[in-house]
Design a protein around this motif. Structure first.
Motif, PDB file in Angstrom:
ATOM      1  N   LYS A 138      -1.898 -56.918  54.441  1.00 17.99           N
ATOM      2  CA  LYS A 138      -0.839 -55.912  54.601  1.00 17.99           C
ATOM      3  C   LYS A 138      -0.905 -55.193  55.939  1.00 17.99           C
ATOM      4  O   LYS A 138      -0.013 -54.429  56.277  1.00 17.99           O
ATOM      5  N   ARG A 139      -2.020 -55.426  56.687  1.00 18.75           N
ATOM      6  CA  ARG A 139      -2.251 -54.745  57.965  1.00 18.75           C
ATOM      7  C   ARG A 139      -2.312 -53.223  57.772  1.00 18.75           C
ATOM      8  O   ARG A 139      -1.683 -52.469  58.506  1.00 18.75           O
ATOM      9  N   LEU A 140      -3.130 -52.806  56.796  1.00 19.48           N
ATOM     10  CA  LEU A 140      -3.275 -51.383  56.466  1.00 19.48           C
ATOM     11  C   LEU A 140      -4.695 -50.890  56.689  1.00 19.48           C
ATOM     12  O   LEU A 140      -5.662 -51.569  56.337  1.00 19.48           O
ATOM     13  N   LEU A 141      -4.812 -49.697  57.254  1.00 18.76           N
ATOM     14  CA  LEU A 141      -6.081 -48.982  57.325  1.00 18.76           C
ATOM     15  C   LEU A 141      -6.048 -47.919  56.235  1.00 18.76           C
ATOM     16  O   LEU A 141      -5.303 -46.944  56.340  1.00 18.76           O
ATOM     17  N   ARG A 142      -6.845 -48.111  55.198  1.00 17.95           N
ATOM     18  CA  ARG A 142      -6.761 -47.234  54.019  1.00 17.95           C
ATOM     19  C   ARG A 142      -8.166 -46.774  53.624  1.00 17.95           C
ATOM     20  O   ARG A 142      -9.112 -47.560  53.597  1.00 17.95           O
ATOM     21  N   PHE A 201      -4.233 -52.339  66.749  1.00 12.75           N
ATOM     22  CA  PHE A 201      -2.800 -52.074  66.908  1.00 12.75           C
ATOM     23  C   PHE A 201      -2.035 -53.333  67.299  1.00 12.75           C
ATOM     24  O   PHE A 201      -0.936 -53.579  66.812  1.00 12.75           O
ATOM     25  N   HIS A 202      -2.638 -54.155  68.181  1.00 13.53           N
ATOM     26  CA  HIS A 202      -1.947 -55.361  68.654  1.00 13.53           C
ATOM     27  C   HIS A 202      -1.767 -56.395  67.548  1.00 13.53           C
ATOM     28  O   HIS A 202      -0.971 -57.331  67.680  1.00 13.53           O
ATOM     29  N   LEU A 203      -2.486 -56.217  66.423  1.00 14.20           N
ATOM     30  CA  LEU A 203      -2.331 -57.110  65.274  1.00 14.20           C
ATOM     31  C   LEU A 203      -1.384 -56.535  64.223  1.00 14.20           C
ATOM     32  O   LEU A 203      -1.195 -57.126  63.164  1.00 14.20           O
ATOM     33  N   GLY A 204      -0.814 -55.362  64.529  1.00 12.55           N
ATOM     34  CA  GLY A 204       0.171 -54.762  63.616  1.00 12.55           C
ATOM     35  C   GLY A 204      -0.414 -53.821  62.583  1.00 12.55           C
ATOM     36  O   GLY A 204       0.285 -53.444  61.638  1.00 12.55           O
ATOM     37  N   PHE A 205      -1.660 -53.403  62.726  1.00 15.84           N
ATOM     38  CA  PHE A 205      -2.279 -52.496  61.754  1.00 15.84           C
ATOM     39  C   PHE A 205      -1.740 -51.079  61.911  1.00 15.84           C
ATOM     40  O   PHE A 205      -1.516 -50.600  63.028  1.00 15.84           O
ATOM     41  N   LYS A 206      -1.544 -50.430  60.750  1.00 20.84           N
ATOM     42  CA  LYS A 206      -1.131 -49.026  60.715  1.00 20.84           C
ATOM     43  C   LYS A 206      -1.976 -48.276  59.699  1.00 20.84           C
ATOM     44  O   LYS A 206      -2.522 -48.875  58.766  1.00 20.84           O
ATOM     45  N   ILE A 207      -2.054 -46.957  59.874  1.00 18.00           N
ATOM     46  CA  ILE A 207      -2.827 -46.133  58.944  1.00 18.00           C
ATOM     47  C   ILE A 207      -1.964 -45.815  57.727  1.00 18.00           C
ATOM     48  O   ILE A 207      -0.799 -45.414  57.867  1.00 18.00           O
ATOM     49  N   CYS A 208      -2.527 -46.002  56.548  1.00 10.99           N
ATOM     50  CA  CYS A 208      -1.835 -45.674  55.298  1.00 10.99           C
ATOM     51  C   CYS A 208      -1.452 -44.193  55.303  1.00 10.99           C
ATOM     52  O   CYS A 208      -2.222 -43.345  55.763  1.00 10.99           O
ATOM     53  N   SER A 209      -0.275 -43.861  54.802  1.00 13.57           N
ATOM     54  CA  SER A 209       0.223 -42.478  54.827  1.00 13.57           C
ATOM     55  C   SER A 209      -0.715 -41.522  54.082  1.00 13.57           C
ATOM     56  O   SER A 209      -0.932 -40.384  54.520  1.00 13.57           O
ATOM     57  N   ASN A 210      -1.288 -41.984  52.956  1.00 12.67           N
ATOM     58  CA  ASN A 210      -2.228 -41.139  52.201  1.00 12.67           C
ATOM     59  C   ASN A 210      -3.492 -40.854  53.013  1.00 12.67           C
ATOM     60  O   ASN A 210      -4.037 -39.736  52.970  1.00 12.67           O
TER      61      ASN A 210
END
Length: 420
Positions: A118-122, A146-155
């Motif tokens: 999912k490309r999530l940092l959770r 970031f270059h792989l599309g990872f984002k931080i989970c909103s929670n």
């Protein structure tokens, strides 16, 4: 006793990224085993051992319980009865909580494999808040991946923005924050690290000087028709990261970008006063965060001499010799290469916003390299044996360097007219 590959080695292997260091977690063992087998112990609060041949890290499976403030306030249990799952769920984010045994089988109690897809940092659990350093680690991973599309989970982002963590961060040693910042600046997108800290409202707490400079830039932008906002500074940091992974060069470039609106908006009468204030502010900032000497020196040299550097083709040979001495170029010739890259990137980046420069940055950076090379041909052997006094020797060296640069300028001017 069982050992498992864990952490960044497993994560990077799955993502197809280079695996630099291998860390292992050991279940069902005690410190005595490693000591008897000549492993080197490096952990104090909890045992971490270095393999005598490979130098890879082996840590005993452990659990942690919060019992104080900051990242040091933990009670650690590393008995041989601690299970692999218990060790994995105490970690920071899910993609770092995957283990792999010697047969290649994954152990993933926190669904890290799914978050990689999912490309999530959770974060794994609310205990994420126990260690304030994790905020900076997540921000760093956001920059790294970031270059792989990872984002931080909103929670997770909400948790990182909590008042509790903000108060805990105040107890962190500045050296620990700098270590994470330095690692983030080695990534391809260090601007993402700073953007995450902005999004968590932490810049004013950990880097109040940077927060102030951004605020000052916004005030200057009120008077400046060609506005240079925060996103432009972040864009500049991303721009130079394409050309180098050196932290000292990136950090110097980043700090200088705050000076643009100051140069554009302050009247000539007050420009010198504001510049001195800015320079002192940067100096105090670098001292407070305990930046390494190479970062501090390069940043100050570049900022102090930026006006001479970008006009180097128009200043006299005497001024060039003085400039090279200010840069300590004779004792540290490597600084010429660094400053040349900074000049090249700085001028080319500004050209994106203004087309006034008739030359590209490469012209000025090459000019600096050339005059240094020419001046370096002068040595003590060039001086007459009749001059013995140390003070006069230095003056004579400066005079000969000036003459060498003058001859080089004349030669290049003549060739330029011939080719026209």
């Amino acid at each position: 006793m069982r050992k498992y590959l864990v952490g960044g080695a497993v994560r990077n292997k799955i993502l197809g990224l280079p695996v630099k260091d291998k860390d292992w977690v050991v279940v069902g063992s005690t410190p005595d085993f490693f000591i008897k087998n000549k492993y080197k112990q490096v952990g104090k609060k909890f045992p971490v051992f270095l393999h005598p041949i490979t130098n890879e890290e082996y840590a005993l499976a452990r659990t942690e319980k919060k019992c104080g403030v900051g990242y040091k306030g933990f009670e650690v249990n590393y008995s041989p009865y601690i299970k692999l799952k218990e060790d994995l769920i105490r970690r920071d984010i899910t993609i770092n909580a995957i283990a792999q045994d010697k047969f290649g089988k994954y152990f993933d109690p926190c669904n890290g494999l799914l978050d990689i897809k999912k490309r999530l940092l959770r974060h794994i659990s609310p205990s994420f808040s126990d260690d304030p350093l994790r905020v900076f680690r997540v921000a760093r991973f956001a920059a790294l991946l970031f270059h792989l599309g990872f984002k931080i989970c909103s929670n997770t982002l909400s948790l990182m923005s909590s008042k509790f963590l903000k108060n805990e961060i105040k107890h962190l040693e500045i050296e620990r924050i700098w270590q994470e910042t330095e690692k983030a600046f080695r990534t391809k997108n260090p601007n993402i690290y700073l953007q995450v800290l902005f999004d968590c409202n932490l810049i004013s707490t950990i880097f109040p000087e940077i927060y102030y400079l951004f605020g000052l830039n916004n005030k200057f932008n009120y008077f400046n028709k060609k506005k240079f906002y925060k996103q432009n500074i972040f864009q500049g940091l991303s721009y130079i990261s394409k050309y180098t992974n050196r932290v000292d060069i990136k950090f110097s470039f980043f700090l200088q970008l705050f000076n643009i609106n100051l140069i554009c908006c302050v009247t000539n009468k007050r420009k010198n006063y504001f510049f001195k204030h800015f320079l002192k502010y940067i100096y105090n900032f670098l001292n407070r965060i305990k930046a390494p000497k190479k970062v501090k020196n390069l940043s100050l040299v570049f900022i102090k001499n930026i006006n001479l550097l970008i006009n180097i083709s128009n200043i006299s040979s005497t001024e060039i010799v003085i400039l090279l001495k200010k840069m300590n170029a004779w004792r540290n010739p490597k600084i010429i290469k660094k400053i040349s890259l900074l000049m090249n990137c700085y001028i080319n980046f500004l050209n994106i916003f203004s087309k006034k420069n008739k030359h590209k940055g490469i012209f000025y950076s090459q000019y600096l390299k050339n005059v240094f090379k020419v001046a370096s041909t002068v040595s003590f052997s060039s001086i007459s044996v009749e001059i013995k006094n140390g003070m006069y020797i230095q003056k004579e060296l400066d005079r000969l360097k000036k003459l060498a640069i003058d001859r080089w300028k004349t030669f290049n001017t003549v060739n330029c007219f011939k080719n026209c």
